[in-house]
Design an enzyme around this catalytic site. Structure first.
Site, PDB file in Angstrom:
ATOM      1  N   LYS A   1     -10.118  58.662  12.641  1.00  0.00           N
ATOM      2  CA  LYS A   1      -9.549  58.686  11.374  1.00  0.00           C
ATOM      3  C   LYS A   1      -8.041  58.553  11.317  1.00  0.00           C
ATOM      4  CE  LYS A   1     -13.293  60.812   8.658  1.00  0.00           C
ATOM      5  NZ  LYS A   1     -13.588  62.043   7.942  1.00  0.00           N
TER       6      LYS A   1
ATOM      7  N   ASP B   1      -9.710  70.362  16.376  1.00  0.00           N
ATOM      8  CA  ASP B   1     -10.213  70.346  15.200  1.00  0.00           C
ATOM      9  C   ASP B   1     -10.301  71.776  14.275  1.00  0.00           C
ATOM     10  OD1 ASP B   1     -12.165  70.957  16.966  1.00  0.00           O
ATOM     11  OD2 ASP B   1     -13.502  69.819  15.867  1.00  0.00           O
ATOM     12  N   ARG B   2     -10.785  72.620  15.044  1.00  0.00           N
ATOM     13  CA  ARG B   2     -10.720  73.953  14.624  1.00  0.00           C
ATOM     14  C   ARG B   2      -9.753  74.789  14.214  1.00  0.00           C
ATOM     15  NH1 ARG B   2     -15.149  77.294  18.022  1.00  0.00           N
ATOM     16  NH2 ARG B   2     -15.392  78.425  16.212  1.00  0.00           N
TER      17      ARG B   2
END
Length: 242
Positions: free
Chosen positions: A13, A96-97
Site C-alpha cells: 500500500k 503493523d501492530r
C-alpha cells in the site's frame, strides 16, 4: 508531504499524506513497486519524508531509490512511539501492530482502545487510557480459514467468503460459510466482551481488508476505519522526524 509504504507479503500500500490529510492511496503488487513509486514521485514532487513498514520482503534497491528522493525512516521496534510498550517481547511485535497502537493513542487520547485488524490474520491490539500498550491476540483471518479447510481436508471445497442467511448450514457450502464467517463474528464479539468486562469505556476500532464485510455483522458498537493503519504510520513518521 509524507509517503507511506506498507509492505505485505504480496501487495504494497502506497499513501501520500499532507499533514493529517490523506491525498492518495493505492495497493500494488510487490513486483510493480518500482514503477508505482516513480509515478507517485512524479505526481507528488513535494514528498520529502517516507516511512517504510514491512512484514514482507522489500528489495534493497527499492529502499535505495526511496532514500535518494526523500528522508527515509524504516519502522522497527526501536522507533519512537507515543505509548509505553508493555509487550513482554517488544522486538518481536509486528510493525503493523505498532502502527495500529500509535493510531489508537493519537486518534483516541485518554481512551481504552481495542484495535481489531481483520486481514490475512485477525490481530487484536489494546492500548490503555494511560497510553500503555498491553498486547492482544492473533488468530487466522477469514481467507486463511477457508483455505485451511480446503488444504487440510480431503473433500472440502475452497470457497469465497459469503454471508449466510441462517447460522444453521443445510449443505456443505453453507456449513463452511457459517463455520467461518459466523465463527469469526462470534470470536470478535466474544473478545470485545472480555475486554469490556475488564476495561470500562472501551473504544473499539475495526480495520483491515475485511472491515466492510464484517462491520454490518457485528452487534457491538465499533468504529470502522479501513485507513487506520496508514494513519498510524503517518503519525509514526511525524513522531520520528525529530
Amino acid at each position: 508531504m509524507n509517503l507511506i509504504v506498507d509492505v505485505g507479503n504480496t501487495y504494497v500500500k502506497l499513501a501520500v499524506f499532507k499533514e493529517d490529510s490523506l491525498l492518495h492511496v493505492v495497493s500494488v503488487k510487490l513486483i510493480s513497486l518500482s514503477e508505482n513509486l516513480e509515478n507517485i514521485f512524479k505526481d507528488y514532487p513535494s514528498i520529502s519524508n517516507t516511512i517504510v513498514s514491512s512484514v514482507g520482503m522489500l528489495h534493497n534497491e527499492s529502499l535505495k531509490k526511496i532514500a535518494k528522493r526523500t528522508q527515509l525512516h524504516e519502522l522497527t521496534s526501536s522507533s519512537k512511539t507515543a505509548f509505553v510498550n508493555k509487550y513482554a517481547s517488544p522486538k518481536t511485535l509486528g510493525v503493523d501492530r505498532i502502527a495500529l497502537a500509535m493510531a489508537g493513542v493519537l486518534l483516541y487520547p485518554n481512551k481504552n482502545v481495542l484495535i481489531i485488524d481483520a486481514g490475512t490474520c485477525i490481530t487484536y491490539d489494546f492500548v490503555t487510557s494511560g497510553a500503555e500498550y498491553l498486547g492482544g491476540a492473533i488468530s487466522p483471518g477469514i481467507t486463511m480459514r477457508y483455505t485451511a479447510l480446503n488444504n487440510l481436508t480431503a473433500k472440502l471445497p475452497l470457497l469465497d467468503k459469503k454471508h449466510t442467511e441462517d447460522f444453521i448450514g443445510n449443505s456443505t457450502e453453507t456449513s463452511i460459510h457459517s463455520g467461518v464467517v459466523n465463527g469469526v463474528c462470534i470470536e470478535i464479539e466474544g473478545i470485545i466482551g472480555q475486554y469490556k468486562s475488564r476495561f470500562k469505556d472501551l473504544t473499539v476500532i475495526l480495520t483491515g481488508g475485511d472491515t466492510h464485510f464484517l462491520s454490518k455483522r457485528l452487534k457491538n458498537t465499533i468504529f470502522a476505519d479501513s485507513k487506520f493503519l496508514l494513519k498510524g504510520l503517518n503519525y509514526l513518521l511525524e513522531y520520528n522526524k525529530h
